[in-house]
Every structure is written in C-alpha cells, then in structure tokens.
Design a protein around this motif. Structure first.
Motif, PDB file in Angstrom:
ATOM      1  N   THR A   2       0.831  -1.205   0.000  1.00  0.00           N
ATOM      2  CA  THR A   2       0.000   0.000   0.000  1.00  0.00           C
ATOM      3  C   THR A   2       0.867   1.257   0.000  1.00  0.00           C
ATOM      4  OG1 THR A   2      -1.733  -1.170   1.196  1.00  0.00           O
ATOM      5  CG2 THR A   2      -1.836   1.223   1.215  1.00  0.00           C
ATOM      6  N   ILE A   3       0.426   2.260  -0.736  1.00  0.00           N
ATOM      7  CA  ILE A   3       1.114   3.551  -0.810  1.00  0.00           C
ATOM      8  C   ILE A   3       0.409   4.546   0.101  1.00  0.00           C
ATOM      9  CG2 ILE A   3       1.593   5.537  -2.312  1.00  0.00           C
ATOM     10  CD1 ILE A   3       1.799   3.536  -4.635  1.00  0.00           C
ATOM     11  N   ALA A   4       1.168   5.330   0.847  1.00  0.00           N
ATOM     12  CA  ALA A   4       0.635   6.486   1.563  1.00  0.00           C
ATOM     13  C   ALA A   4       0.721   7.670   0.610  1.00  0.00           C
ATOM     14  CB  ALA A   4       1.437   6.756   2.834  1.00  0.00           C
ATOM     15  N   PHE A   5      -0.418   8.274   0.318  1.00  0.00           N
ATOM     16  CA  PHE A   5      -0.500   9.288  -0.737  1.00  0.00           C
ATOM     17  C   PHE A   5      -0.976  10.597  -0.125  1.00  0.00           C
ATOM     18  CE2 PHE A   5      -2.318   9.867  -5.345  1.00  0.00           C
ATOM     19  CZ  PHE A   5      -1.489  10.967  -5.524  1.00  0.00           C
ATOM     20  N   LEU A   6      -0.118  11.622  -0.189  1.00  0.00           N
ATOM     21  CA  LEU A   6      -0.468  12.961   0.284  1.00  0.00           C
ATOM     22  C   LEU A   6      -0.535  13.902  -0.909  1.00  0.00           C
ATOM     23  CD1 LEU A   6       1.805  11.599   2.450  1.00  0.00           C
ATOM     24  CD2 LEU A   6       0.907  13.484   3.791  1.00  0.00           C
ATOM     25  N   PHE A  27      -3.947   2.384  -2.202  1.00  0.00           N
ATOM     26  CA  PHE A  27      -3.301   3.526  -1.564  1.00  0.00           C
ATOM     27  C   PHE A  27      -4.221   4.131  -0.516  1.00  0.00           C
ATOM     28  CE2 PHE A  27      -5.280   5.344  -5.385  1.00  0.00           C
ATOM     29  CZ  PHE A  27      -5.882   6.503  -4.923  1.00  0.00           C
ATOM     30  N   LYS A  28      -3.592   4.772   0.462  1.00  0.00           N
ATOM     31  CA  LYS A  28      -4.295   5.503   1.506  1.00  0.00           C
ATOM     32  C   LYS A  28      -4.062   6.979   1.254  1.00  0.00           C
ATOM     33  CE  LYS A  28      -3.641   3.879   5.732  1.00  0.00           C
ATOM     34  NZ  LYS A  28      -2.856   3.367   6.891  1.00  0.00           N
ATOM     35  N   ALA A  29      -5.137   7.727   1.035  1.00  0.00           N
ATOM     36  CA  ALA A  29      -5.020   9.134   0.675  1.00  0.00           C
ATOM     37  C   ALA A  29      -5.457  10.017   1.835  1.00  0.00           C
ATOM     38  CB  ALA A  29      -5.878   9.432  -0.550  1.00  0.00           C
ATOM     39  N   LEU A  30      -4.555  10.881   2.280  1.00  0.00           N
ATOM     40  CA  LEU A  30      -4.873  11.861   3.311  1.00  0.00           C
ATOM     41  C   LEU A  30      -5.381  13.123   2.618  1.00  0.00           C
ATOM     42  CD1 LEU A  30      -4.844  12.834   6.261  1.00  0.00           C
ATOM     43  CD2 LEU A  30      -2.470  13.545   5.905  1.00  0.00           C
ATOM     44  N   ALA A  61       0.891   4.463   8.464  1.00  0.00           N
ATOM     45  CA  ALA A  61       0.925   3.152   9.136  1.00  0.00           C
ATOM     46  C   ALA A  61       0.509   2.042   8.171  1.00  0.00           C
ATOM     47  CB  ALA A  61       0.001   3.172  10.346  1.00  0.00           C
ATOM     48  N   GLY A  62       1.340   1.014   8.077  1.00  0.00           N
ATOM     49  CA  GLY A  62       1.045  -0.133   7.235  1.00  0.00           C
ATOM     50  C   GLY A  62       1.447   0.024   5.787  1.00  0.00           C
ATOM     51  N   CYS A  63       2.039   1.158   5.425  1.00  0.00           N
ATOM     52  CA  CYS A  63       2.453   1.394   4.037  1.00  0.00           C
ATOM     53  C   CYS A  63       3.949   1.122   3.857  1.00  0.00           C
ATOM     54  CB  CYS A  63       2.131   2.829   3.619  1.00  0.00           C
ATOM     55  SG  CYS A  63       0.358   3.188   3.593  1.00  0.00           S
ATOM     56  N   LYS A  64       4.358   0.979   2.613  1.00  0.00           N
ATOM     57  CA  LYS A  64       5.760   0.731   2.290  1.00  0.00           C
ATOM     58  C   LYS A  64       6.400   1.899   1.551  1.00  0.00           C
ATOM     59  CE  LYS A  64       5.911  -3.456   3.953  1.00  0.00           C
ATOM     60  NZ  LYS A  64       6.717  -3.741   5.172  1.00  0.00           N
ATOM     61  N   THR A  65       5.576   2.728   0.919  1.00  0.00           N
ATOM     62  CA  THR A  65       6.063   3.844   0.115  1.00  0.00           C
ATOM     63  C   THR A  65       5.200   5.069   0.383  1.00  0.00           C
ATOM     64  OG1 THR A  65       6.809   2.363  -1.653  1.00  0.00           O
ATOM     65  CG2 THR A  65       6.489   4.678  -2.250  1.00  0.00           C
ATOM     66  N   ARG A  90      10.353   7.230   9.742  1.00  0.00           N
ATOM     67  CA  ARG A  90      11.341   6.553  10.592  1.00  0.00           C
ATOM     68  C   ARG A  90      10.663   5.582  11.552  1.00  0.00           C
ATOM     69  NH1 ARG A  90      14.072  11.674  10.217  1.00  0.00           N
ATOM     70  NH2 ARG A  90      12.776  12.521  11.900  1.00  0.00           N
ATOM     71  N   LYS A  91       9.581   6.018  12.131  1.00  0.00           N
ATOM     72  CA  LYS A  91       8.864   5.186  13.100  1.00  0.00           C
ATOM     73  C   LYS A  91       8.340   3.903  12.470  1.00  0.00           C
ATOM     74  CE  LYS A  91       5.070   5.344  16.448  1.00  0.00           C
ATOM     75  NZ  LYS A  91       4.056   6.217  17.091  1.00  0.00           N
ATOM     76  N   HIS A  92       7.893   3.985  11.236  1.00  0.00           N
ATOM     77  CA  HIS A  92       7.274   2.837  10.578  1.00  0.00           C
ATOM     78  C   HIS A  92       8.216   2.118   9.610  1.00  0.00           C
ATOM     79  CE1 HIS A  92       3.204   3.405  12.156  1.00  0.00           C
ATOM     80  NE2 HIS A  92       3.469   4.692  12.100  1.00  0.00           N
ATOM     81  N   GLY A  93       9.470   2.498   9.589  1.00  0.00           N
ATOM     82  CA  GLY A  93      10.457   1.785   8.788  1.00  0.00           C
ATOM     83  C   GLY A  93      10.273   1.932   7.286  1.00  0.00           C
ATOM     84  N   ILE A  94       9.711   3.055   6.848  1.00  0.00           N
ATOM     85  CA  ILE A  94       9.525   3.285   5.415  1.00  0.00           C
ATOM     86  C   ILE A  94      10.844   3.737   4.794  1.00  0.00           C
ATOM     87  CG2 ILE A  94       8.370   4.766   3.716  1.00  0.00           C
ATOM     88  CD1 ILE A  94       5.919   4.688   5.535  1.00  0.00           C
ATOM     89  N   GLU A  95      11.153   3.199   3.632  1.00  0.00           N
ATOM     90  CA  GLU A  95      12.435   3.492   2.991  1.00  0.00           C
ATOM     91  C   GLU A  95      12.318   4.324   1.724  1.00  0.00           C
ATOM     92  OE1 GLU A  95      14.369  -0.215   2.318  1.00  0.00           O
ATOM     93  OE2 GLU A  95      14.661  -0.638   4.456  1.00  0.00           O
ATOM     94  N   ARG A  96      11.142   4.350   1.095  1.00  0.00           N
ATOM     95  CA  ARG A  96      11.007   4.966  -0.229  1.00  0.00           C
ATOM     96  C   ARG A  96       9.999   6.099  -0.208  1.00  0.00           C
ATOM     97  NH1 ARG A  96      12.888   6.838  -4.737  1.00  0.00           N
ATOM     98  NH2 ARG A  96      11.945   6.154  -6.694  1.00  0.00           N
ATOM     99  N   MET A  97      10.369   7.236  -0.838  1.00  0.00           N
ATOM    100  CA  MET A  97       9.461   8.363  -0.955  1.00  0.00           C
ATOM    101  C   MET A  97       9.681   9.063  -2.286  1.00  0.00           C
ATOM    102  SD  MET A  97       8.776  11.576   1.600  1.00  0.00           S
ATOM    103  CE  MET A  97       7.424  12.709   1.266  1.00  0.00           C
ATOM    104  N   ILE A  98       8.567   9.403  -2.954  1.00  0.00           N
ATOM    105  CA  ILE A  98       8.615  10.174  -4.195  1.00  0.00           C
ATOM    106  C   ILE A  98       7.787  11.425  -3.985  1.00  0.00           C
ATOM    107  CG2 ILE A  98       8.241  10.156  -6.686  1.00  0.00           C
ATOM    108  CD1 ILE A  98       8.077   7.089  -6.518  1.00  0.00           C
ATOM    109  N   THR A  99       8.344  12.571  -4.309  1.00  0.00           N
ATOM    110  CA  THR A  99       7.614  13.829  -4.167  1.00  0.00           C
ATOM    111  C   THR A  99       7.650  14.605  -5.481  1.00  0.00           C
ATOM    112  OG1 THR A  99       9.409  15.329  -3.504  1.00  0.00           O
ATOM    113  CG2 THR A  99       8.479  13.928  -1.786  1.00  0.00           C
TER     114      THR A  99
END
Length: 205
Positions: A2-6, A27-30, A61-65, A90-99
């Motif tokens: 799942t992607i966290a999408f802002l 994806f989870k969209a805020l 929470a629960g996302c990888k990217t 950092r808290k959730h151990g996410i390693e990848r981000m695209i902006t």
C-alpha cells in the motif's frame, strides 16, 4: 504494498490517483476535502491534514512507500508537513518516498553553485514557493530515505503523451513546459521502476 499518498486532490495528484487506480494499486489518501477524491477499488480515504502528526501517522501506518504531491498552499505547509512525514517514516520503517517539487530547486546550468530559482534561468518573480521546496529537498537529502523529487518546469494542463525529457539535478536544456498529465506519468513509472533514487529529476518536453 500500500502507498501512503499525500496531495492526491491537487492537479498532479488527481492524475496520479487515476494511474494508481487503473493499475489496481492500493493507496491511503490523506485529504482535507474527501469529496474531491472518489474512493474506488483499493483506495482508503483519510480525512485530515498533512500538518497534523496524528493524521499523517494514520495514513503512513502499514504502508511501504510515500508519495507526496503536496503544494505550498501559500504558506509553510511543505516544510512543516515534511518534518512530520519524516518522523512517521522513521517510526514505521519506510524506505522509499517520491515527491513532486519544482524546477526552481534544480541546479543552475550556468552556475551550478546556485539553485535555478537563485539564478537568471528562472523567470519567476517570487521565490517563496521555490524556497519552500528547497527546504523539503534539503530535509530529504539529510534523511535515510531513498527519495526522488520530480521537478517539472511550467506545468499547464494538457495531454498525456508519455514523451518528454528527464535529467537528473538540472532541467533538460531548453525545456519550457510539461503537462500535469505527463508529470503524473513520470511519478507513476518512477514508483513502478525506480531509476533516480536520491536525485532531483528535471522534467520538460
């Protein structure tokens, strides 16, 4: 995965949401205004604000990217939210981000010691938005994330062509525009097949 999408309800964000939905990507969209984004398929809509740590935490929470198409909102939203996002990552151990950033934070071709917005290559009278994007770039550069910043130049609505130029850290020579649709196309494919980790990527026709 799942992607966290802002920033999914902005101009580039809405186009990217369509790409992800068509691909069947969860994806989870805020979002501040849920009515602007239709929940389709594996989309989870979270009403909230990127300036609020609890809302960002629920989204990540629960996302990888993480993908962010947040804009400046005419204030310090980008830099404030990035501090929150990095803490949550950092808290959730996410390693990848695209902006999605702006071509103003690429290096000047004529004077590589300067950002474009600091040089005569930029046509923008106001540097406020670019300064906010530069703060975000500098935060990401100091982070442990594998990040990519898509940096389109002038960004009109247009058509999806899939044909454009990209270049790391500088704007493609002579580039003057790229459509919202093709910018979203780049972000989608960079997510699918990472080629530019820890790089800013200039985008233009």
């Amino acid at each position: 995965m799942t992607i966290a999408f802002l920033g999914s309800t902005g101009r580039v964000g809405l186009e990217l949401a369509s790409f992800l939905t068509e691909a069947g990507q969860p994806f989870k969209a805020l979002v501040r205004s849920p009515e602007k984004l239709q929940a389709i398929g594996n989309t989870e809509i979270i009403e909230g604000n990127a300036r609020n740590a609890e809302d960002v935490e629920r989204t990540i929470a629960g996302c990888k990217t993480i993908i962010s198409c947040l804009n400046t909102d005419g204030n310090d939203t980008l830099s404030v939210s990035m501090e929150i996002i990095l803490d949550a990552a950092r808290k959730h151990g996410i390693e990848r981000m695209i902006t999605v950033g702006t071509a103003g934070i690429l290096q000047s071709r004529n004077d590589p010691s300067l950002y474009r917005f600091q040089s005569n290559e930029s046509k923008q009278r106001s540097t406020r938005a670019a300064e906010e994007h530069a703060k975000v770039y500098e935060m990401l550069r100091e982070s442990d994330l594998n990040w990519t910043i898509a940096c389109p130049t002038y960004l009109p609505d247009g058509k999806l062509t899939g044909i454009y130029r990209s270049e790391e850290n500088v704007l493609p020579d002579g580039g003057t525009s790229i459509s919202v649709q093709d910018t979203a196309h780049f972000v989608f494919h960079e997510w699918q097949n990472p080629k530019h980790t820890k790089k800013r990527v200039g985008l233009a026709y």
